[in-house]
Design a protein around this motif. Sequence first.
Motif, PDB file in Angstrom:
ATOM      1  N   VAL A  39       0.835  -1.207   0.000  1.00 37.78           N
ATOM      2  CA  VAL A  39       0.000   0.000   0.000  1.00 37.78           C
ATOM      3  C   VAL A  39       0.865   1.250   0.000  1.00 37.78           C
ATOM      4  CG1 VAL A  39      -1.644   1.328   1.375  1.00 37.78           C
ATOM      5  CG2 VAL A  39      -2.027  -1.089   0.992  1.00 37.78           C
ATOM      6  N   TRP A  40       1.872   1.293   0.828  1.00 35.30           N
ATOM      7  CA  TRP A  40       2.691   2.507   0.883  1.00 35.30           C
ATOM      8  C   TRP A  40       3.606   2.654  -0.330  1.00 35.30           C
ATOM      9  CZ3 TRP A  40       1.648   6.651   3.534  1.00 35.30           C
ATOM     10  CH2 TRP A  40       0.763   6.537   4.579  1.00 35.30           C
ATOM     11  N   LEU A  41       3.938   1.564  -0.981  1.00 31.82           N
ATOM     12  CA  LEU A  41       4.653   1.669  -2.255  1.00 31.82           C
ATOM     13  C   LEU A  41       3.761   2.325  -3.302  1.00 31.82           C
ATOM     14  CD1 LEU A  41       7.300   0.797  -3.733  1.00 31.82           C
ATOM     15  CD2 LEU A  41       6.026  -1.198  -4.487  1.00 31.82           C
ATOM     16  N   LEU A  42       2.500   1.932  -3.348  1.00 35.45           N
ATOM     17  CA  LEU A  42       1.562   2.557  -4.281  1.00 35.45           C
ATOM     18  C   LEU A  42       1.307   4.025  -3.928  1.00 35.45           C
ATOM     19  CD1 LEU A  42      -0.996  -0.359  -4.694  1.00 35.45           C
ATOM     20  CD2 LEU A  42       0.691   0.429  -6.364  1.00 35.45           C
ATOM     21  N   ILE A  43       1.199   4.332  -2.634  1.00 33.89           N
ATOM     22  CA  ILE A  43       1.018   5.729  -2.224  1.00 33.89           C
ATOM     23  C   ILE A  43       2.242   6.558  -2.578  1.00 33.89           C
ATOM     24  CG2 ILE A  43       0.820   7.235  -0.195  1.00 33.89           C
ATOM     25  CD1 ILE A  43      -1.092   5.163   0.978  1.00 33.89           C
ATOM     26  N   GLY A  44       3.416   5.983  -2.416  1.00 37.62           N
ATOM     27  CA  GLY A  44       4.636   6.689  -2.819  1.00 37.62           C
ATOM     28  C   GLY A  44       4.691   6.938  -4.308  1.00 37.62           C
ATOM     29  N   LEU A  45       4.207   5.974  -5.080  1.00 42.28           N
ATOM     30  CA  LEU A  45       4.156   6.151  -6.539  1.00 42.28           C
ATOM     31  C   LEU A  45       3.184   7.270  -6.900  1.00 42.28           C
ATOM     32  CD1 LEU A  45       5.044   4.998  -9.305  1.00 42.28           C
ATOM     33  CD2 LEU A  45       3.023   3.542  -9.198  1.00 42.28           C
ATOM     34  N   ILE A  46       2.039   7.313  -6.211  1.00 42.50           N
ATOM     35  CA  ILE A  46       1.052   8.372  -6.477  1.00 42.50           C
ATOM     36  C   ILE A  46       1.598   9.730  -6.065  1.00 42.50           C
ATOM     37  CG2 ILE A  46      -1.203   9.261  -5.751  1.00 42.50           C
ATOM     38  CD1 ILE A  46      -2.148   6.340  -5.662  1.00 42.50           C
ATOM     39  N   ASP A  47       2.329   9.784  -4.947  1.00 37.26           N
ATOM     40  CA  ASP A  47       2.866  11.053  -4.449  1.00 37.26           C
ATOM     41  C   ASP A  47       4.135  11.507  -5.175  1.00 37.26           C
ATOM     42  OD1 ASP A  47       0.840  11.267  -2.656  1.00 37.26           O
ATOM     43  OD2 ASP A  47       1.996  10.604  -0.917  1.00 37.26           O
ATOM     44  N   SER A  48       4.634  10.688  -6.085  1.00 37.37           N
ATOM     45  CA  SER A  48       5.858  11.084  -6.791  1.00 37.37           C
ATOM     46  C   SER A  48       5.603  12.327  -7.636  1.00 37.37           C
ATOM     47  CB  SER A  48       6.359   9.935  -7.668  1.00 37.37           C
ATOM     48  OG  SER A  48       5.458   9.704  -8.722  1.00 37.37           O
ATOM     49  N   MET A  51       3.243  12.362 -10.804  1.00 36.80           N
ATOM     50  CA  MET A  51       1.796  12.175 -10.730  1.00 36.80           C
ATOM     51  C   MET A  51       1.127  13.195  -9.810  1.00 36.80           C
ATOM     52  SD  MET A  51       1.553   8.061 -10.542  1.00 36.80           S
ATOM     53  CE  MET A  51       0.061   7.844 -11.483  1.00 36.80           C
ATOM     54  N   VAL A  52       1.820  14.244  -9.403  1.00 39.34           N
ATOM     55  CA  VAL A  52       1.279  15.187  -8.417  1.00 39.34           C
ATOM     56  C   VAL A  52       0.005  15.861  -8.920  1.00 39.34           C
ATOM     57  CG1 VAL A  52       1.720  17.358  -7.240  1.00 39.34           C
ATOM     58  CG2 VAL A  52       3.454  15.593  -7.246  1.00 39.34           C
ATOM     59  N   GLY A  53      -0.003  16.353 -10.105  1.00 43.75           N
ATOM     60  CA  GLY A  53      -1.161  17.086 -10.597  1.00 43.75           C
ATOM     61  C   GLY A  53      -2.127  16.270 -11.419  1.00 43.75           C
ATOM     62  N   SER A  54      -2.076  14.951 -11.340  1.00 47.27           N
ATOM     63  CA  SER A  54      -2.902  14.135 -12.225  1.00 47.27           C
ATOM     64  C   SER A  54      -4.245  13.735 -11.615  1.00 47.27           C
ATOM     65  CB  SER A  54      -2.124  12.886 -12.642  1.00 47.27           C
ATOM     66  OG  SER A  54      -1.860  12.103 -11.502  1.00 47.27           O
ATOM     67  N   GLY A  55      -4.640  14.291 -10.488  1.00 44.72           N
ATOM     68  CA  GLY A  55      -5.945  14.001  -9.895  1.00 44.72           C
ATOM     69  C   GLY A  55      -6.036  12.626  -9.263  1.00 44.72           C
ATOM     70  N   MET A  56      -4.948  12.140  -8.679  1.00 37.00           N
ATOM     71  CA  MET A  56      -4.925  10.814  -8.061  1.00 37.00           C
ATOM     72  C   MET A  56      -5.213  10.850  -6.554  1.00 37.00           C
ATOM     73  SD  MET A  56      -4.330   8.607 -10.460  1.00 37.00           S
ATOM     74  CE  MET A  56      -3.646   7.163  -9.738  1.00 37.00           C
ATOM     75  N   GLN A  57      -5.602  12.016  -6.055  1.00 36.64           N
ATOM     76  CA  GLN A  57      -5.872  12.139  -4.619  1.00 36.64           C
ATOM     77  C   GLN A  57      -6.985  11.195  -4.144  1.00 36.64           C
ATOM     78  OE1 GLN A  57      -3.837  13.908  -2.789  1.00 36.64           O
ATOM     79  NE2 GLN A  57      -4.866  13.444  -0.869  1.00 36.64           N
ATOM     80  N   PRO A  58      -8.088  11.000  -4.874  1.00 33.31           N
ATOM     81  CA  PRO A  58      -9.097  10.027  -4.420  1.00 33.31           C
ATOM     82  C   PRO A  58      -8.567   8.593  -4.348  1.00 33.31           C
ATOM     83  CG  PRO A  58     -10.041  11.498  -6.059  1.00 33.31           C
ATOM     84  CD  PRO A  58      -8.574  11.784  -6.022  1.00 33.31           C
ATOM     85  N   VAL A  59      -7.705   8.225  -5.279  1.00 35.32           N
ATOM     86  CA  VAL A  59      -7.110   6.886  -5.252  1.00 35.32           C
ATOM     87  C   VAL A  59      -6.206   6.741  -4.047  1.00 35.32           C
ATOM     88  CG1 VAL A  59      -5.616   5.274  -6.488  1.00 35.32           C
ATOM     89  CG2 VAL A  59      -7.268   6.662  -7.747  1.00 35.32           C
ATOM     90  N   ARG A  60      -5.447   7.787  -3.728  1.00 38.81           N
ATOM     91  CA  ARG A  60      -4.567   7.776  -2.553  1.00 38.81           C
ATOM     92  C   ARG A  60      -5.390   7.627  -1.280  1.00 38.81           C
ATOM     93  NH1 ARG A  60      -2.261  10.777   1.385  1.00 38.81           N
ATOM     94  NH2 ARG A  60       0.010  10.721   1.595  1.00 38.81           N
ATOM     95  N   ASN A  61      -6.482   8.369  -1.183  1.00 36.75           N
ATOM     96  CA  ASN A  61      -7.342   8.275  -0.006  1.00 36.75           C
ATOM     97  C   ASN A  61      -7.977   6.888   0.104  1.00 36.75           C
ATOM     98  OD1 ASN A  61      -6.720  10.913   0.585  1.00 36.75           O
ATOM     99  ND2 ASN A  61      -8.598  11.741  -0.324  1.00 36.75           N
ATOM    100  N   PHE A  62      -8.375   6.322  -1.032  1.00 38.31           N
ATOM    101  CA  PHE A  62      -8.935   4.970  -1.038  1.00 38.31           C
ATOM    102  C   PHE A  62      -7.899   3.955  -0.544  1.00 38.31           C
ATOM    103  CE2 PHE A  62      -9.592   0.925  -3.250  1.00 38.31           C
ATOM    104  CZ  PHE A  62     -10.829   0.583  -2.734  1.00 38.31           C
ATOM    105  N   LEU A  63      -6.643   4.121  -0.975  1.00 40.51           N
ATOM    106  CA  LEU A  63      -5.583   3.219  -0.519  1.00 40.51           C
ATOM    107  C   LEU A  63      -5.354   3.343   0.984  1.00 40.51           C
ATOM    108  CD1 LEU A  63      -2.976   3.510  -3.409  1.00 40.51           C
ATOM    109  CD2 LEU A  63      -4.250   1.479  -2.744  1.00 40.51           C
ATOM    110  N   LEU A  64      -5.389   4.553   1.502  1.00 36.36           N
ATOM    111  CA  LEU A  64      -5.214   4.739   2.950  1.00 36.36           C
ATOM    112  C   LEU A  64      -6.339   4.080   3.735  1.00 36.36           C
ATOM    113  CD1 LEU A  64      -3.953   8.420   3.212  1.00 36.36           C
ATOM    114  CD2 LEU A  64      -2.745   6.359   3.889  1.00 36.36           C
ATOM    115  N   ILE A  65      -7.568   4.269   3.288  1.00 40.60           N
ATOM    116  CA  ILE A  65      -8.710   3.655   3.973  1.00 40.60           C
ATOM    117  C   ILE A  65      -8.647   2.133   3.831  1.00 40.60           C
ATOM    118  CG2 ILE A  65     -11.226   3.425   3.934  1.00 40.60           C
ATOM    119  CD1 ILE A  65     -11.283   6.430   3.145  1.00 40.60           C
ATOM    120  N   GLY A  66      -8.280   1.654   2.659  1.00 42.79           N
ATOM    121  CA  GLY A  66      -8.138   0.215   2.451  1.00 42.79           C
ATOM    122  C   GLY A  66      -7.048  -0.388   3.313  1.00 42.79           C
TER     123      GLY A  66
END
Length: 153
Positions: A39-48, A51-66
Motif C-alpha cells: 500500500v505505501w509503495l503505491l502511495i509513494g508512486l502516487i505522491d511522486s 503524478m502530483v497534478g494528475s488528480g490521483m488524490q481520491p485513489v490515494r485516499n482509497f488506498l489509505l482507507i483500504g
Amino acid sequence: MSFPHSEMEPSEKILLDTNPTFGRLVWPLLELMVITGVVWLLIGLIDSSAMVGSGMQPVRNFLLIGWVVLILWRVVPPGLAWLGERFVLTDRRILLRRGLFRPRVTTVDLRSVRSVDRKGSALYLRTHYFGPALEVADVPSARKVAKMVARLT
C-alpha cells in the motif's frame, strides 16, 4: 493480561500462567508487513513528482482507507485472540480461558486427567478412556508442561 482471580478458589496455588506461543502471531505480522509495504509503495508512486497534478488524490485516499481496513480485518483479530487466551495450571486443575472481551473458561480437574500427550507445542489431555482428547494448542515449553501435568495427576 493476567488471569482473573475470580475464577480461582482462595486456597489454590498457581503453578503456571502463560499465553500461547508467539508463533501464532507470525502470519499476522507477515501479513502486516506485506500489506503495509504494497500500500505505501503505491502511495509513494502516487505522491511522486510525475503524478502530483494528475488528480490521483481520491485513489490515494482509497488506498489509505483500504490499508486501515485490511489491518483491522487481517491483523488485529488474531492479536486480540492471542492476547485473550491463557493457560493456567494450578495444583488442582487446568484452566483454559479464550476470549478477551467475553472470556469463556474451560476447567479440567487434574483428578480426571487420565494421560497427557504432547506433539510439538500442543498438549493432548485425555480425560476419558474412550473419545477424543482435549487439545490445547501453542503451549510454550510443552514438554515441561506435560511433565508437570503428568506429575500432578
